[in-house]
Design a protein around this motif. Sequence first.
Motif, PDB file in Angstrom:
ATOM      1  N   SER A 195       0.839  -1.242   0.171  1.00 56.87           N
ATOM      2  CA  SER A 195      -0.008   0.086   0.308  1.00 56.87           C
ATOM      3  C   SER A 195       0.324   1.628  -0.271  1.00 56.87           C
ATOM      4  N   VAL A 196       2.094   1.185   0.679  1.00 50.58           N
ATOM      5  CA  VAL A 196       3.224   2.600   0.725  1.00 50.58           C
ATOM      6  C   VAL A 196       3.763   2.524  -0.757  1.00 50.58           C
ATOM      7  N   ARG A 197       4.559   1.154  -0.568  1.00 51.00           N
ATOM      8  CA  ARG A 197       6.041   1.496  -1.653  1.00 51.00           C
ATOM      9  C   ARG A 197       4.337   1.106  -3.339  1.00 51.00           C
ATOM     10  N   GLY A 198       3.804   0.316  -3.473  1.00 51.24           N
ATOM     11  CA  GLY A 198       3.338  -0.394  -4.578  1.00 51.24           C
ATOM     12  C   GLY A 198       4.410  -1.876  -4.483  1.00 51.24           C
ATOM     13  N   ARG A 199       5.187  -2.160  -4.204  1.00 48.17           N
ATOM     14  CA  ARG A 199       5.580  -3.693  -4.033  1.00 48.17           C
ATOM     15  C   ARG A 199       6.287  -4.144  -2.875  1.00 48.17           C
ATOM     16  N   GLY A 200       6.492  -5.336  -2.119  1.00 50.01           N
ATOM     17  CA  GLY A 200       6.588  -6.609  -1.370  1.00 50.01           C
ATOM     18  C   GLY A 200       7.839  -6.167  -1.045  1.00 50.01           C
ATOM     19  N   VAL A 201       8.016  -6.787   0.096  1.00 44.75           N
ATOM     20  CA  VAL A 201      10.093  -6.924   1.184  1.00 44.75           C
ATOM     21  C   VAL A 201      10.955  -7.194   0.269  1.00 44.75           C
ATOM     22  N   VAL A 202      12.015  -6.937   0.483  1.00 47.17           N
ATOM     23  CA  VAL A 202      12.775  -7.989   0.225  1.00 47.17           C
ATOM     24  C   VAL A 202      13.196  -8.641   1.334  1.00 47.17           C
ATOM     25  N   GLY A 203      13.181 -10.123   1.504  1.00 45.84           N
ATOM     26  CA  GLY A 203      13.621 -10.807   2.466  1.00 45.84           C
ATOM     27  C   GLY A 203      12.375 -11.277   3.032  1.00 45.84           C
ATOM     28  N   LEU A 204      10.844 -10.861   2.517  1.00 45.86           N
ATOM     29  CA  LEU A 204      10.028 -11.688   3.221  1.00 45.86           C
ATOM     30  C   LEU A 204       9.866 -13.100   3.067  1.00 45.86           C
ATOM     31  N   HIS A 205       9.545 -13.159   1.750  1.00 43.86           N
ATOM     32  CA  HIS A 205       9.551 -15.078   1.401  1.00 43.86           C
ATOM     33  C   HIS A 205      10.761 -15.026   2.030  1.00 43.86           C
ATOM     34  N   LEU A 206      11.404 -15.167   1.689  1.00 39.04           N
ATOM     35  CA  LEU A 206      12.925 -16.560   2.775  1.00 39.04           C
ATOM     36  C   LEU A 206      12.170 -16.286   3.930  1.00 39.04           C
ATOM     37  N   ALA A 207      12.306 -15.203   4.280  1.00 35.11           N
ATOM     38  CA  ALA A 207      11.942 -15.482   6.338  1.00 35.11           C
ATOM     39  C   ALA A 207      10.321 -16.682   6.496  1.00 35.11           C
ATOM     40  N   TRP A 208       9.862 -16.589   5.220  1.00 33.64           N
ATOM     41  CA  TRP A 208       8.893 -17.051   5.858  1.00 33.64           C
ATOM     42  C   TRP A 208       9.360 -18.502   5.736  1.00 33.64           C
ATOM     43  N   ASP A 209       9.529 -19.346   4.345  1.00 33.27           N
ATOM     44  CA  ASP A 209      10.341 -20.310   4.437  1.00 33.27           C
ATOM     45  C   ASP A 209      11.506 -20.405   5.481  1.00 33.27           C
ATOM     46  N   LEU A 210      11.540 -19.697   6.186  1.00 31.49           N
ATOM     47  CA  LEU A 210      12.907 -20.259   7.448  1.00 31.49           C
ATOM     48  C   LEU A 210      11.475 -20.086   8.855  1.00 31.49           C
ATOM     49  N   LEU A 211      11.214 -19.990   8.574  1.00 29.21           N
ATOM     50  CA  LEU A 211      10.373 -20.546  10.004  1.00 29.21           C
ATOM     51  C   LEU A 211       9.296 -21.404   9.251  1.00 29.21           C
ATOM     52  N   ALA A 212       8.831 -22.092   8.651  1.00 29.47           N
ATOM     53  CA  ALA A 212       8.007 -23.155   7.977  1.00 29.47           C
ATOM     54  C   ALA A 212       8.916 -24.046   8.215  1.00 29.47           C
ATOM     55  N   ASP A 213      10.404 -23.970   8.153  1.00 28.68           N
ATOM     56  CA  ASP A 213      11.097 -24.612   7.856  1.00 28.68           C
ATOM     57  C   ASP A 213      11.590 -25.355   9.468  1.00 28.68           C
ATOM     58  N   LEU A 214      11.549 -24.551  10.497  1.00 17.01           N
ATOM     59  CA  LEU A 214      11.357 -24.429  11.793  1.00 17.01           C
ATOM     60  C   LEU A 214       9.761 -25.102  12.394  1.00 17.01           C
TER      61      LEU A 214
END
Length: 814
Positions: free
Chosen positions: A223-242
């Motif tokens: 909503s603010v930048r019009g794009r996603g956050v760098v590293g957010l997808h990888l952060a999700w994957d790391l938490l899912a692996d744990l």
Amino acid sequence: MTTVVEVPRVNLIARPKLVNHEHLLARPRSGARDVLTKSEVLALLPQLGDWQQVEKLRGVSKQAQRVKGVLYRQQGWLRGANKILAWLKIHPGRGWQERWVNSGADKDLSWIEEMDPFDGRCAEVQRADYTGALAALFLLRVVLPSYDVLTEFKCGGTLARVRQLMRPDVFARVHDVGVRRSISKMHLDQALAVLSKIVLHTGRDVDQLTPDDLLELFAWSLSVRGRGVVGLHLAWDLLADLGILPPGSTMRSRLLHGQRPTSELVDDHQIRSSAVRDVLIRYLDQRRAALDYSTLRSQAGILAGRFWSDVEAHHPGIDSLRLPESVAQAWKERIQLCRRPDGELIARQDLLHLLTQVRAFYLDIAEWAREDPSWVPWAAPSPVTRREVQGHFKTRKQRQAVMHQRIRERLPHLPLLADTAHRLREQTASLLAAAQAQPMNTVFDHSGRSYRRTRPNNNVTRAGAAAEPWVHVKDLDTGKLINATQEEDSMFWSWAIIETFRHTGVRVEELLEITHLALVSYRLPDTAELVPLLQIVPSKSNEERLLLISPELASVLASIVTRLRAQHGGAVPLVTRYDEHERLTGPPLPHLFQRCRGGRPNVISSTHLKNLINKVLAATGLKDATGQPLIYTPHDFRRMFATDAVTGGLPVHIAARLLGHASLETTQAYLAVFQDDMIRAYRSYLQERRSVRPAQEYREPTDDEWHEFQQHFQTRKLELGTCGRPYGSPCKHEHACIRCPMLHVDPGQQQRLAEIIQNLGDRISEARMNGWLGEVQGLQISLDAAANKMASLRRTSSKGAQTAMIGMPVIRQP
């Protein structure tokens, strides 16, 4: 004169394919320790890391200066925290968090400039005190900052302190998972920074985070930048692996949504009239069962967006489908034009389709009203007349002609495109093998060029099962840094996609749906020969079909299977595929066209598939007639396959079965016939025609027949020229040669033709004097024909053309 009215742009796609998570932005943050008193908060500040450093450094003489600096910062933070808490206390709220939000401090940091302007110290020192104090308050969770504040907040080391003070054991486990997956240090640091921000914002420890916490950050950034956050997808994957997030889940799968209700598709266009909104929803719901989801979204965009929303915007207050003539005419004038992305107004290409959809909407309601009385109140005359939607056949022919010309331009270059893809695949594979055999920072020669194997500053690793480091080389001739691993992977899939397209003619959706299970075999009952077949699952026409696998296609598919097995421990991974048109996620299957992205295998998207084809096209250097780069779309390969197959001798009805067409006319529209193909086909037709003709027609002619043939050419000689009727045909005009279109007038007889015209005029005058009206009518027809022949001769003379008489044919005696 028609007034040009700018048309407001209405997006046919009601909403992007990503789920809207903006509702998460309004969630309350409940993890703050805001029940502490001011003195209790100040007493907690020495628990932070910088205070602990003083005890370690105290007593070491050469560190005295550093101790002094740390103590100075501590005092400044204490002063800043005391003033911030005193400022917050004057604002209403039951705790520090409510006061923080009510004061407006959660929106930005502009309030710092207004704090204690008469302190006497410079502004930089004061700001350092306040930012340090804010960092301490954030770390102690006295207040929970918004993402707007965290983005503007610049206090070095704050995010690192989060990982040191708030469950460092869990952060260490997250870091270990990234190391085991061979994630680069740069990408791992980005993921940890994202998790630290979420911990500060939510007030939860990292092992307490939920999917909504990560999706909230994504929604804020979108909503603010019009794009996603760098590293957010990888952060999700790391938490899912744990196991902190659902195991095996990805952020991409949570962002993609399924098919939306019809009411949401209509409400995206904000129709004011509730009655018209209800009837549009009811109409689309009634048609939904017979339409695919993509067509349904398109119709909702046309009827609710380009039609009714546009009418309400320019003529507010209308609450009925019965439109006044002036309103309907004004709407039809507005939709004549559409606006390009650069702002230029151009003629609408799909105007006929848009008008047809609106007319069908009104006619359907009128038809349904005959059987269901509940539709009667909405039955109204259509604002689009039948005359205005005529021309579909002409438009289709024009579109078909453009398509045929497009294929004629591209089909001759298809072998060059395939050869280029094969060459680039071999070159990148050989470069990667040569680079892998070299130690780091070693210079080597390959294919006449010099390279050096190097490692970039942010050494990115290939995310896969083995997770081997990417191999980088530097071209010493050009200075270009090349990711040899990535280039080899891209060129392999470019080659595989182009080869599969040109050997099968499948649609792009069908290609991406090919799985390892689609490779089947069939044993011929007569010869017991085993024939390999490729099973194409239902796509556009919902009709399953089998294609015979040629040796070339078998080699391509075998290369794909071998590559996937080598990368993933001997088996083709099971992955799901998201259908971008139907908005559905399929079951896990061993899809063949999959690549590892973000550490997980994913089916190649249609957009990425086009980019891979364009990379090969750029290497060919092909250009069209205007000098622009030649563009191939995935559907071009399908049309080229049909054209090449039929011109090569494959019957059209067999080609229709291979392409999965329900109608033979659809396949015939795909065929772009070349002129040389037409000539060869016509000659073949003549040979077949001769083979079925009676044999006596090809005997030697008799003397009488030769005499009759020669006599025919002699009887063609006339007063004004020659007769052009063919041999064996009688004179159909009873020798009224001046009227006959087969008369070829000799230019040398122009004067005689003028005399005949003069004579005919005299005879018409005589007939009129004597009252011979029937004779006048017949002579007038002859005069008009003679005048036309004279005009034709004069036009030929005025253009400077010369007529050459070729004479009579020389006939050899049998």
